[in-house]
Scaffold this motif. Structure first.
Motif, mmCIF file in Angstrom:
data_model
loop_
_atom_site.group_PDB
_atom_site.id
_atom_site.type_symbol
_atom_site.label_atom_id
_atom_site.label_comp_id
_atom_site.label_asym_id
_atom_site.label_seq_id
_atom_site.Cartn_x
_atom_site.Cartn_y
_atom_site.Cartn_z
ATOM 1 N N ALA A 487 0.365 -1.189 -0.077
ATOM 2 C CA ALA A 487 0.182 -0.006 -0.084
ATOM 3 C C ALA A 487 0.802 1.158 0.335
ATOM 4 N N GLU A 488 1.758 1.236 0.638
ATOM 5 C CA GLU A 488 3.095 2.822 0.898
ATOM 6 C C GLU A 488 3.028 2.729 -0.823
ATOM 7 N N GLU A 489 4.289 1.777 -1.378
ATOM 8 C CA GLU A 489 4.198 1.530 -2.526
ATOM 9 C C GLU A 489 3.387 2.183 -3.547
ATOM 10 N N ALA A 490 2.079 1.935 -3.854
ATOM 11 C CA ALA A 490 1.329 2.298 -4.373
ATOM 12 C C ALA A 490 0.791 3.741 -4.063
ATOM 13 N N ILE A 491 0.638 4.160 -3.018
ATOM 14 C CA ILE A 491 1.040 5.528 -2.437
ATOM 15 C C ILE A 491 1.659 6.925 -3.558
ATOM 16 N N LYS A 492 3.064 5.919 -2.745
ATOM 17 C CA LYS A 492 4.114 6.351 -3.251
ATOM 18 C C LYS A 492 4.315 7.426 -4.988
ATOM 19 N N SER A 493 3.649 5.362 -5.286
ATOM 20 C CA SER A 493 3.761 5.610 -6.790
ATOM 21 C C SER A 493 2.753 6.687 -8.234
ATOM 22 N N ALA A 494 1.431 7.321 -7.171
ATOM 23 C CA ALA A 494 0.343 7.852 -7.203
ATOM 24 C C ALA A 494 0.681 9.762 -7.037
ATOM 25 N N ASN A 495 1.530 9.293 -6.153
ATOM 26 C CA ASN A 495 1.857 10.997 -5.436
ATOM 27 C C ASN A 495 3.344 10.588 -5.674
ATOM 28 N N HIS A 496 3.933 11.129 -6.003
ATOM 29 C CA HIS A 496 5.570 10.822 -6.772
ATOM 30 C C HIS A 496 6.356 12.106 -5.419
ATOM 31 N N HIS A 497 5.645 13.395 -5.256
ATOM 32 C CA HIS A 497 5.539 14.429 -3.703
ATOM 33 C C HIS A 497 6.126 13.538 -2.639
ATOM 34 N N LEU A 498 5.439 12.532 -2.074
ATOM 35 C CA LEU A 498 5.589 11.685 -0.858
ATOM 36 C C LEU A 498 5.768 10.842 -1.423
ATOM 37 N N ARG A 499 7.733 11.087 -0.251
ATOM 38 C CA ARG A 499 8.806 10.456 0.396
ATOM 39 C C ARG A 499 8.780 9.472 0.975
ATOM 40 N N TYR A 500 8.501 9.749 2.070
ATOM 41 C CA TYR A 500 8.254 8.104 2.628
ATOM 42 C C TYR A 500 7.137 7.949 2.996
ATOM 43 N N VAL A 501 6.303 7.141 3.275
ATOM 44 C CA VAL A 501 5.204 6.330 3.529
ATOM 45 C C VAL A 501 5.320 5.129 4.583
ATOM 46 N N GLU A 502 4.867 5.421 6.115
ATOM 47 C CA GLU A 502 5.181 3.672 7.360
ATOM 48 C C GLU A 502 3.501 4.201 7.499
ATOM 49 N N LEU A 503 2.679 2.757 7.419
ATOM 50 C CA LEU A 503 1.549 2.970 7.873
ATOM 51 C C LEU A 503 1.250 2.197 9.014
ATOM 52 N N ASP A 504 2.370 1.419 9.826
ATOM 53 C CA ASP A 504 2.270 -0.073 10.457
ATOM 54 C C ASP A 504 2.853 1.043 11.669
ATOM 55 N N SER A 505 3.751 1.620 12.520
ATOM 56 C CA SER A 505 4.320 1.860 13.181
ATOM 57 C C SER A 505 3.784 3.026 13.979
ATOM 58 N N HIS A 506 3.681 2.937 15.403
ATOM 59 C CA HIS A 506 2.972 3.810 16.411
ATOM 60 C C HIS A 506 4.583 3.995 17.463
ATOM 61 N N GLY A 507 4.306 5.728 17.321
ATOM 62 C CA GLY A 507 6.021 6.497 18.140
ATOM 63 C C GLY A 507 6.032 7.968 18.194
ATOM 64 N N PHE A 508 6.769 8.682 17.598
ATOM 65 C CA PHE A 508 7.042 9.328 17.610
ATOM 66 C C PHE A 508 8.021 10.012 17.237
ATOM 67 N N GLY A 509 8.047 11.769 17.004
ATOM 68 C CA GLY A 509 8.920 12.403 16.249
ATOM 69 C C GLY A 509 9.987 13.535 17.348
ATOM 70 N N VAL A 510 11.123 13.318 16.385
ATOM 71 C CA VAL A 510 12.330 14.498 16.309
ATOM 72 C C VAL A 510 12.379 14.375 15.674
ATOM 73 N N LEU A 511 12.134 16.890 15.650
ATOM 74 C CA LEU A 511 12.088 17.296 14.372
ATOM 75 C C LEU A 511 13.745 18.492 15.393
ATOM 76 N N GLU A 512 14.641 18.460 14.359
ATOM 77 C CA GLU A 512 16.076 19.699 14.917
ATOM 78 C C GLU A 512 15.585 20.721 14.079
ATOM 79 N N VAL A 513 15.862 21.711 13.991
ATOM 80 C CA VAL A 513 16.553 22.599 13.131
ATOM 81 C C VAL A 513 17.273 23.425 13.695
ATOM 82 N N ASN A 514 18.163 23.765 12.175
ATOM 83 C CA ASN A 514 19.159 24.570 13.244
ATOM 84 C C ASN A 514 19.627 25.387 10.928
#
Length: 557
Positions: A487-514
């Motif tokens: 499903a992830e690959e199908a989404i990216k193939s139809a929407n080329h601007h979507l560079r990363y899609v992960e549909l399974d996992s739970h968690g969090f993000g850490v954003l670093e700005v410099n």
């Protein structure tokens, strides 16, 4: 303008605590952070401050401080019981409270569910503080917070934890525990769905309800929402994270009801649950009582969209995409309506505030806290100049068939207004930070999705997964990283601007700005049904200032 860079994609396990650290206090150690977490949990078992402490919305000279006082055994959240009591608060530059920066007293009573929310002012910019409360002979756990840097200061780095969608019944809040164990973060950005309104068993995870909601029914009344907020605030991992770092929050729909909009919600039946206006007002009042959020009022109406600045490096605009939006386009309505210029997701006043802020921003990085996804997600993207006849005949929006009308895809005129403003004024370094959809995404934001990557982009978007709420993989009930990968690959193939899609996992993000780039790292829990779950590093993407789209390995410091 700005494009995403693949930084790394590893499966390396990242045990809690093994990260570069920004010391919470000069001369402090990792051991001090561990003491803080154990203290917060232990003291929260006391009779008076059983819901812990929290801080939020850091400004250069001020920060919100929060707690709740349990004045009697029967004065539980939502009960309306208990006499008013005096609460003393203190904020200091040291954990012994020898150097008091500000102090005062306030009365906590049943009119605010015995919650206390202080806007502590007169503080120093870019400074670490301790704070505590005293009432009825008991002292609260000590919380730690930090003010934002002075507006004219050259900040070298900003590092934020990003979370969204924490469903009590779907699992344990291990993501919060791992974030609390880090000491390299400046704040936590919560992008919405801090809690869920459903009754017991109505919306659970892959393995059913891990723990039960209180009250047992859908929350509708002010008392209901207060009880639910109170329950979430007893989670030890959430309590520890609140005690460790200031939160910057906005609400999405589940703080009131699923797929809420200006005049209603999908999960609201006026015939049995009363007028939507009453339920919405009750949910908003409870939220503002129980959350360390700085709100303003215009003609009596609450406004929580707001802007926080971190020196000359970054500015964070937090959006409210529920209070002013039109009803979403969905089954039974023509998809053509998604393009209706009269439809709005922001409301006119908030749109003017957002676009004017982007144009006039004096900082390098313009960050937008965005409750629902703004990147186009359509099948397929259609080039508007050659598909007007199809659009007119079939009612398909010019951008393509909308997958989720609850996102900006259902309000394309507002999205065009934002993207058009960025392009017209050549605004660089714009990054949207998003939650809501319980999955992980990294996207370029093209002016015309059908022409990507040939056409211009106006920024990037990072979407963080849910803390516990059901993901696509959970709904499929297939082993992780099996059925969802196709499903992830199908989404990216139809929407080329979507560079990363992960549909399974739970968690969090850490954003670093410099000054050179903004990078997102995704961290995933092994098992949200395990209260002691570990985490792994999932992926990293970055958008470089002035850069073009290219893969590049950049080690994290």
């Amino acid at each position: 303008m700005r494009s995403l860079i693949v930084v790394e994609n590893t499966g390396v396990v990242a045990p809690a605590g093994q990260f570069a650290r920004r010391t919470l206090f000069k001369g402090s150690t990792a051991a001090a952070a561990a003491v803080l977490l154990s203290t917060a949990t232990a003291h929260a078992d006391g009779a008076v401050f059983r819901h812990g402490v929290a801080s939020g919305d850091p400004l250069p000279g001020a920060v919100i401080l929060w707690t709740r006082v349990s004045v009697a055994a029967d004065a539980t959240p939502g009960s309306g019981l208990g006499a008013p009591t005096t609460v003393r608060w203190e904020i200091a530059t040291d954990d012994s409270f020898a150097s008091i920066a500000a102090t005062g007293t306030v009365t906590a009573g049943p009119d605010t569910d015995h919650t206390v929310k202080i806007d502590a002012t007169g503080l120093s910019a870019g400074t670490d503080y301790c704070y505590r409360f005293t009432a009825l002979g008991e002292t609260s756990p000590v919380g730690r917070t930090r003010t934002a840097a002075a507006p004219d200061s050259a900040v070298e780095r900003l590092r934020l934890g990003l979370v969204s969608c924490a469903n009590w019944e779907a699992g344990w809040f291990g993501a919060y525990r791992h974030l609390a164990a880090r000491s390299d973060l400046d704040a936590i950005v919560h992008l919405g769905d801090y809690l869920y309104e459903y009754g017991r068993g109505e919306y659970v995870g892959r393995n059913g309800a891990v723990r039960a909601h209180d009250p047992a029914h859908d929350i509708v009344t002010l008392a209901d929402y207060r009880i639910r907020h109170g329950q979430y605030k007893t989670d030890p991992d959430l309590m520890a994270l609140h005690a460790a770092l200031p939160f910057i929050c906005t609400w999405d729909d589940h703080e009131s009801a699923d797929n809420s909009w200006r005049d209603g919600a999908e999960n609201h039946d006026p015939a049995t649950e009363g007028p939507w206006a009453d339920r919405r007002a009750a949910s908003a009042k409870a939220y503002l009582e129980w959350m360390p959020v700085r709100e303003t009022r215009t003609d009596g109406a609450v406004q929580i969209y707001r802007r926080l600045r971190f020196g000359t490096l970054a500015e964070l605009s937090m959006l409210d995409l529920r209070s002013y939006r039109d009803e979403e386009v969905g089954p039974g309505a023509s998809w053509r309506h998604a393009d209706d210029p009269a439809r709005t997701i922001t409301g006119r006043a908030q749109m003017d505030w957002l676009t004017a802020g982007l144009v006039s921003s004096p900082v390098q990085w313009k960050l937008v806290g965005n409750p629902v996804m703004i990147a186009p997600l359509v099948f397929p993207p259609l080039e508007s100049a050659t598909t007007q006849a199809i659009t007119a005949a079939l009612g398909i929006p010019q951008g393509g068939i909308t997958v989720n009308g609850d996102q900006w895809d259902g309000y394309t005129a507002d999205r065009r207004a934002v993207f058009g403003t960025i392009a017209e004024h050549r605004i660089g370094d714009v990054v949207f930070l998003t939650g809501d959809i319980h999955t992980s995404w990294a996207a370029d934001l093209p002016l015309d999705a059908a022409n990507y990557p040939g056409g211009p982009t106006v920024g990037a978007e990072f979407v963080v997964p849910s803390v516990t709420s059901a993901s696509v993989g959970d709904v499929l009930k297939a082993p992780p990283r099996t059925a969802s990968v196709a499903a992830e690959e199908a989404i990216k193939s139809a929407n080329h601007h979507l560079r990363y899609v992960e549909l399974d996992s739970h968690g969090f993000g850490v954003l670093e700005v410099n000054p050179h780039q903004t990078q997102m790292d995704w961290f995933y829990a092994f098992d949200v049904t395990d209260p002691a779950t570990g985490i792994r590093h999932g992926a990293s993407f970055a958008v470089r200032s002035g850069g073009r789209l290219e893969p590049r390995a950049v080690p994290r410091s």
